[in-house]
Design a protein around this motif. Structure first.
Motif, mmCIF file in Angstrom:
data_model
loop_
_atom_site.group_PDB
_atom_site.id
_atom_site.type_symbol
_atom_site.label_atom_id
_atom_site.label_comp_id
_atom_site.label_asym_id
_atom_site.label_seq_id
_atom_site.Cartn_x
_atom_site.Cartn_y
_atom_site.Cartn_z
ATOM 1 N N GLN A 93 0.720 -1.130 -0.090
ATOM 2 C CA GLN A 93 -0.247 -0.367 0.384
ATOM 3 C C GLN A 93 1.155 1.244 -0.035
ATOM 4 O O GLN A 93 0.941 2.055 0.325
ATOM 5 N N ASP A 94 1.564 0.987 -0.402
ATOM 6 C CA ASP A 94 3.490 2.528 -0.832
ATOM 7 C C ASP A 94 3.547 2.328 -1.707
ATOM 8 O O ASP A 94 3.957 3.425 -1.753
ATOM 9 N N SER A 95 2.948 1.704 -2.652
ATOM 10 C CA SER A 95 3.455 2.288 -4.217
ATOM 11 C C SER A 95 2.382 1.737 -4.481
ATOM 12 O O SER A 95 2.641 0.226 -5.361
ATOM 13 N N LEU A 96 1.895 2.299 -5.800
ATOM 14 C CA LEU A 96 0.997 1.920 -6.669
ATOM 15 C C LEU A 96 1.056 1.426 -7.972
ATOM 16 O O LEU A 96 0.875 0.419 -8.414
ATOM 17 N N GLU A 97 2.384 1.641 -8.426
ATOM 18 C CA GLU A 97 3.230 1.030 -9.299
ATOM 19 C C GLU A 97 3.630 -0.460 -8.788
ATOM 20 O O GLU A 97 3.119 -1.666 -9.827
ATOM 21 N N ASN A 98 3.942 -1.225 -7.948
ATOM 22 C CA ASN A 98 4.313 -2.187 -7.289
ATOM 23 C C ASN A 98 3.046 -2.905 -6.973
ATOM 24 O O ASN A 98 3.058 -3.875 -7.217
ATOM 25 N N ALA A 99 1.913 -1.968 -6.906
ATOM 26 C CA ALA A 99 0.748 -2.823 -6.905
ATOM 27 C C ALA A 99 -0.075 -3.386 -7.540
ATOM 28 O O ALA A 99 -0.408 -4.364 -7.975
ATOM 29 N N LEU A 100 0.060 -2.582 -8.658
ATOM 30 C CA LEU A 100 -0.036 -2.671 -9.587
ATOM 31 C C LEU A 100 0.357 -4.051 -10.802
ATOM 32 O O LEU A 100 -0.180 -5.285 -11.299
ATOM 33 N N LYS A 101 1.382 -4.134 -10.462
ATOM 34 C CA LYS A 101 2.613 -4.863 -10.354
ATOM 35 C C LYS A 101 1.654 -6.752 -10.601
ATOM 36 O O LYS A 101 1.317 -7.103 -10.649
ATOM 37 N N SER A 102 1.769 -6.626 -8.942
ATOM 38 C CA SER A 102 1.291 -7.389 -8.766
ATOM 39 C C SER A 102 0.634 -8.220 -8.375
ATOM 40 O O SER A 102 -0.470 -9.459 -7.967
ATOM 41 N N ILE A 103 -1.293 -7.345 -8.565
ATOM 42 C CA ILE A 103 -2.198 -7.243 -9.302
ATOM 43 C C ILE A 103 -2.268 -8.646 -11.128
ATOM 44 O O ILE A 103 -2.177 -9.091 -10.899
ATOM 45 N N SER A 104 -1.624 -8.090 -11.914
ATOM 46 C CA SER A 104 -1.650 -8.139 -13.073
ATOM 47 C C SER A 104 -0.688 -9.570 -12.976
ATOM 48 O O SER A 104 -1.370 -10.400 -14.654
ATOM 49 N N GLU A 105 0.617 -8.891 -12.943
ATOM 50 C CA GLU A 105 2.140 -10.142 -13.145
ATOM 51 C C GLU A 105 1.226 -11.651 -13.456
ATOM 52 O O GLU A 105 1.309 -12.076 -13.514
ATOM 53 N N PRO A 106 0.909 -12.196 -11.647
ATOM 54 C CA PRO A 106 -0.173 -13.633 -11.745
ATOM 55 C C PRO A 106 -0.551 -13.870 -12.656
ATOM 56 O O PRO A 106 -1.274 -14.945 -12.934
ATOM 57 N N LEU A 107 -1.828 -12.708 -13.420
ATOM 58 C CA LEU A 107 -2.858 -13.114 -13.673
ATOM 59 C C LEU A 107 -2.155 -12.887 -15.698
ATOM 60 O O LEU A 107 -3.235 -13.076 -16.242
ATOM 61 N N ASN A 108 -1.533 -12.552 -15.796
ATOM 62 C CA ASN A 108 -0.752 -12.395 -17.507
ATOM 63 C C ASN A 108 -1.237 -10.968 -17.512
ATOM 64 O O ASN A 108 -2.184 -11.261 -19.166
ATOM 65 N N LEU A 109 -1.983 -10.148 -16.825
ATOM 66 C CA LEU A 109 -2.508 -8.856 -17.641
ATOM 67 C C LEU A 109 -1.275 -7.481 -17.601
ATOM 68 O O LEU A 109 -0.133 -7.636 -17.351
ATOM 69 N N GLU A 110 -2.329 -6.714 -18.603
ATOM 70 C CA GLU A 110 -1.674 -5.823 -18.560
ATOM 71 C C GLU A 110 -1.869 -4.156 -18.143
ATOM 72 O O GLU A 110 -2.878 -4.242 -17.354
ATOM 73 N N TYR A 111 -0.675 -3.566 -17.684
ATOM 74 C CA TYR A 111 -2.101 -2.292 -16.557
ATOM 75 C C TYR A 111 -0.898 -0.644 -17.587
ATOM 76 O O TYR A 111 0.325 -0.931 -18.209
ATOM 77 N N SER A 112 -1.909 0.477 -17.471
ATOM 78 C CA SER A 112 -1.131 1.788 -17.565
ATOM 79 C C SER A 112 -2.008 3.119 -16.937
ATOM 80 O O SER A 112 -3.337 2.753 -16.054
ATOM 81 N N ILE A 113 -0.818 3.569 -16.643
ATOM 82 C CA ILE A 113 -1.865 4.702 -15.353
ATOM 83 C C ILE A 113 -1.880 5.900 -16.391
ATOM 84 O O ILE A 113 -0.978 6.364 -17.120
ATOM 85 N N GLU A 114 -3.228 5.918 -16.904
ATOM 86 C CA GLU A 114 -3.092 7.385 -17.878
ATOM 87 C C GLU A 114 -3.388 8.529 -16.636
ATOM 88 O O GLU A 114 -3.240 9.105 -17.379
ATOM 89 N N SER A 115 -3.887 8.634 -15.690
ATOM 90 C CA SER A 115 -3.525 10.350 -14.664
ATOM 91 C C SER A 115 -3.384 9.561 -13.646
ATOM 92 O O SER A 115 -2.798 8.447 -13.220
ATOM 93 N N THR A 116 -3.110 10.630 -12.638
ATOM 94 C CA THR A 116 -2.688 10.603 -11.110
ATOM 95 C C THR A 116 -3.587 9.682 -10.379
ATOM 96 O O THR A 116 -3.879 9.193 -9.742
ATOM 97 N N ASN A 117 -5.190 9.795 -11.054
ATOM 98 C CA ASN A 117 -6.388 8.802 -10.617
ATOM 99 C C ASN A 117 -7.136 8.055 -11.858
ATOM 100 O O ASN A 117 -8.017 7.702 -10.728
ATOM 101 N N MET A 118 -6.237 7.804 -12.402
ATOM 102 C CA MET A 118 -7.137 6.561 -13.481
ATOM 103 C C MET A 118 -5.853 5.596 -13.478
ATOM 104 O O MET A 118 -4.892 6.046 -14.594
ATOM 105 N N VAL A 119 -6.375 4.586 -13.837
ATOM 106 C CA VAL A 119 -5.745 3.236 -14.091
ATOM 107 C C VAL A 119 -6.111 2.106 -15.038
ATOM 108 O O VAL A 119 -7.861 2.628 -14.514
ATOM 109 N N ARG A 120 -5.800 1.560 -15.413
ATOM 110 C CA ARG A 120 -6.593 0.625 -16.928
ATOM 111 C C ARG A 120 -5.809 -0.737 -16.502
ATOM 112 O O ARG A 120 -3.851 0.058 -16.462
ATOM 113 N N ILE A 121 -6.865 -1.900 -16.592
ATOM 114 C CA ILE A 121 -6.112 -2.757 -15.978
ATOM 115 C C ILE A 121 -6.702 -4.114 -17.493
ATOM 116 O O ILE A 121 -7.585 -3.636 -18.022
#
Length: 303
Positions: free
Chosen positions: A270-298
């Protein structure tokens, strides 16, 4: 007729027909009725009422600095205005009532209850209890997630929209988000009561109700991991995992080509959005992008 006499009887709804006609002839009649009309748009606490003009004035004087006495109508208008604003903000200024704690996205807070029990409240959660009635019934209302360390004593109830958790003295976690309801017992014994079942949980046991299904399980941790800034999940729907990510980072997540009912086991920091997204997406073979400070796409990538 005396002006103040008419107003006091009007406040208590005791005017006769003749007195009402006299009251309507007062120069201040439009201002007085206007104040009451505006007051109807504010919600008052269900736990407190004002008996009369004198009672209200006496209570208010305890919370205000004495001022130079002016003509009677101006102080009355000030009192009425303070009363209306006070109702809109909080009843704590004048009366005893419920204590309410609310947390923001990404925020946690620890509180101590009147019996020295402690509660850690997770992000975007609401907890309330009656301080005045605490000695008679140890009871809190919860919407969200909280970790309880309950001091020994009378029965202690945590009431949620999905069920009631009852203990005497123990440590446990309650999570109620929409129709997702989960209880984990870390010490002692916890009783969970829902409209469909009643379960006794011992230390290390967990109970979950989600998507219309109840599940008993185990937890290997000594306390909830979110209190250590780690969100952990065991066979939890991807939709709930993403919802927790939104709560902890105050972001909106847009999903594309995803099965949000897919089960996920793992966690994120809960201290790094980038690391959190990796932890969710990589085990499920998903991709992500941080569109803005408050918008994320998975999203899932077609291969």
């Amino acid at each position: 007729m005396d002006k103040e006499y008419l107003i006091q009887k009007w406040l208590t709804d005791e005017l006769s027909e003749q007195e009402m006609e006299a009251f309507k002839q007062l120069d201040d009649y439009p201002e007085l009725t206007g104040i009451v009309a505006n007051a109807r748009y504010f919600k008052a606490s269900e736990f407190s009422t004002i008996d009369n003009f004198e009672t209200f004035s006496t209570r208010l004087e305890k919370h205000t600095v004495p001022v130079r006495k002016l003509n009677w109508i101006k102080p009355f208008l000030r009192i009425a205005s303070v009363f209306v604003i006070g109702l809109a903000l909080s009843y704590f200024f004048l009366f005893n009532g419920d204590v309410e704690i609310q947390t923001l996205a990404g925020e946690k807070t620890t509180i101590e209850l009147p019996d020295a029990s402690t509660v850690v409240v997770n992000a975007l959660s609401e907890l309330s209890y009656s301080k005045e009635k605490w000695e008679d019934e140890r009871k809190v209302q919860l919407d969200g997630e909280a970790f309880f360390k309950v001091a020994k004593g009378a029965k202690f109830d945590v009431i949620t929209s999905e069920g009631i958790v009852s203990v005497v003295g123990t440590q446990f976690n309650v999570k109620q988000r929409g129709e997702y309801f989960e209880v984990k017992c870390f010490e002692g014994i916890v009783k969970v009561t829902t409209k469909n079942t009643s379960e006794l949980l011992k230390a290390g046991d967990s109970y979950r109700f989600s998507n219309g299904t109840s599940l008993l399980g185990k937890t290997v941790y000594q306390n909830p991991q979110w209190t250590k800034n780690v969100s952990s999940f065991e066979r939890v729907s991807l939709g709930e995992v993403i919802a927790e990510l939104e709560r902890q980072y105050n972001v909106n997540v847009r999903t594309e080509n995803l099965d949000t009912d897919r089960l996920f086991t793992g966690g994120f920091v809960q201290d790094s959005l980038e690391n959190a997204l990796k932890s969710i997406s990589e085990p499920l073979n998903l991709e992500y992008s941080i569109e803005s400070t408050n918008m994320v796409r998975i999203y899932a990538v077609d291969k």
